[in-house]
Design a protein around this motif. Structure first.
Motif: not given
Length: 466
Positions: A302-303, A344-346, A356-360, A382-384
């Protein structure tokens, strides 16, 4: 679509009345009676998939283009389905940029001889005179599809969006609040909402008076008469009230009743407008709806570029369920910090954990520097893409209305094909076209305030047999 009825003047006062429940949603793959297609342009990607959801739930087969298609591609699509859409990013654009994108799409739509053209906007009316303005779409729609009054409907009772006496109210699951007093909307980073009266909100954008189709008229059995009267005036646009699904059914029929045979109805609104018009147009036919169940996955990515409180709650719920949750500072995108977060996500995905990578987040102070939706969205895309290619992820979710379009375009797919409904308001689809390594990735897109608190885990585990 019915023939145009005779016009009468609008009475000044109408008594309230109780509306009978609307008929059950109709479904048909031959639903458009004269086989003229429905066409729509979404001002963001999450809203575009909501239109697909509303249409598919009523048995109207739909193709959503994620890149601007050619006219030939649109014609090929409407030979096979009932509705076609183009997902855009105009919600995050300046008014001067919106016109070029909308004009090009609407001019192609006009070549399809559509029964309905909708400019899809958020149910919380995210827009301003400069950013996300409806003015370019309204002007192009009236130029290409006829200068009749344009219905504007943000109400979508099925997801807790209500318009009463022109004012928009939001149900956040705890209470119903006027739009301008919803913290996520009043403090929106690009289009803060300081006016709940949609007539005033949109009049400031189009610089013309905006009328209304009010709740008392709808429940007093006068919706048809009011719409007729508006067509007899110099009215440019009118806001449509709705408090429940009964109101939605009534207004859809009233709006369509006042388009000439062979004409195209142009409207601006949320998935509530889609539902109203689709129910009226299908006129009782039936066909199988989109599936309501889907198998689960061991792990997903999830991003989120959303700054809403609901998205923060969803991140927290994922963390409590054992997910890896990683914060990517928007100001550090493009540097070593982005690379570290991706690594880290990979690593977490390869170990079998969902991520989950979140910006806020509501716990993180908002930067004084404005966030660039395109920069954030493309970084999340790009992460997805890397999660799919390097970790073999089969399913993803992208959260955030302003950023989701840029994220999906960074992935590079051409079309979104519906797969199943995984939550009351979230549609899971498959990405088609583009990079062969990304083809077939399942993806859900959600606006900031949408979905239940445990949505991310619902998308992971599905709601069918694992």
């Amino acid at each position: 679509m019915r023939g145009r009825r005779s016009r009468t003047a609008c009475p000044s006062r109408r008594p309230p009345a109780t509306v009978s429940p609307s008929p059950a949603p109709s479904r048909s793959s031959a639903a458009v009676a004269d086989r003229r297609p429905i066409a729509f342009f979404g001002d963001d990607f999450t809203g575009s998939t909501d239109v697909v959801l509303q249409l598919e739930q009523r048995g109207l087969r739909t193709t959503l283009f994620l890149m601007t298609p050619t006219l030939e591609q649109l014609r090929e699509a409407v030979s096979q389905v009932d509705a076609v859409g183009i997902a855009g990013t105009t919600r995050a654009m300046h008014r001067t940029e919106i016109g070029r994108e909308v004009d090009a799409a609407f001019e192609m739509f006009a070549e399809l001889d559509p029964a309905i053209v909708q400019y899809k906007i958020c149910s919380t009316a995210d827009s301003s005179p400069d950013i996300g303005s409806i003015r370019p779409a309204l002007e192009a729609g009236r130029r290409l599809f006829g200068p009749r009054p344009v219905p504007i409907m943000c109400a979508q009772p099925s997801i807790g969006r209500f318009t009463v006496f022109g004012n928009l109210f939001v149900d956040d699951g705890r209470t119903v609040t006027r739009l301008d007093r919803v913290p996520a909307m009043a403090n929106h980073p690009s289009t803060p909402m300081h006016e709940a009266d949609l007539r005033r909100h949109f009049a400031a954008q189009i610089e013309r008076n905006v009328e209304g189709l009010g709740l008392l008229d709808i429940r007093g059995g006068l919706a048809d008469e009011i719409v007729a009267g508006l067509h007899d005036t110099a009215c440019v646009a009118y806001v449509v009230d709705s408090l429940d699904q009964g109101d939605v059914g009534v207004v859809g029929r009233a709006i369509l009743d006042h388009v000439e045979d062979g004409g195209t109805l142009f409207g601006i609104g949320s998935g509530g407008l889609t539902a109203a018009l689709a129910d009226a147009l299908t006129d009782g036919s039936t066909a199988p709806p989109i599936p309501l169940s889907i198998a689960g996955e061991d792990r997903i990515v999830v991003v989120s570029g959303s700054a809403s409180p609901r998205s923060a709650e969803q991140v927290d719920a994922a963390a409590e369920s054992g997910w890896a949750t990683l914060h990517l500072d928007p100001s550090l995108i493009g540097g070593p910090e982005e690379g570290r977060i991706v690594d880290e996500a990979l690593a977490a995905l390869r170990s079998g954990s969902s991520v989950v990578v979140y910006t806020a987040h509501t716990d993180i102070p908002r930067s004084a520097v404005p966030v660039d939706a395109e920069v954030v969205g493309r970084a999340l895309g790009r992460i997805v893409a890397r999660a799919r290619i390097e970790a073999g992820v089969e399913r993803a979710l992208v959260a955030g209305g302003d950023t989701s379009g840029y994220a999906v375009r960074e992935i590079g797919a051409e079309r979104f094909t519906p797969v199943a409904v995984v939550d009351d308001s979230v549609l899971l689809g498959r990405l088609d076209g583009g990079d062969a390594q990304l083809h077939g990735l399942e993806i859900a897109l959600k606006g900031g305030q949408m979905g239940r608190v445990d949505l991310y885990d619902r998308v992971r585990r599905g709601n069918g047999a694992v």
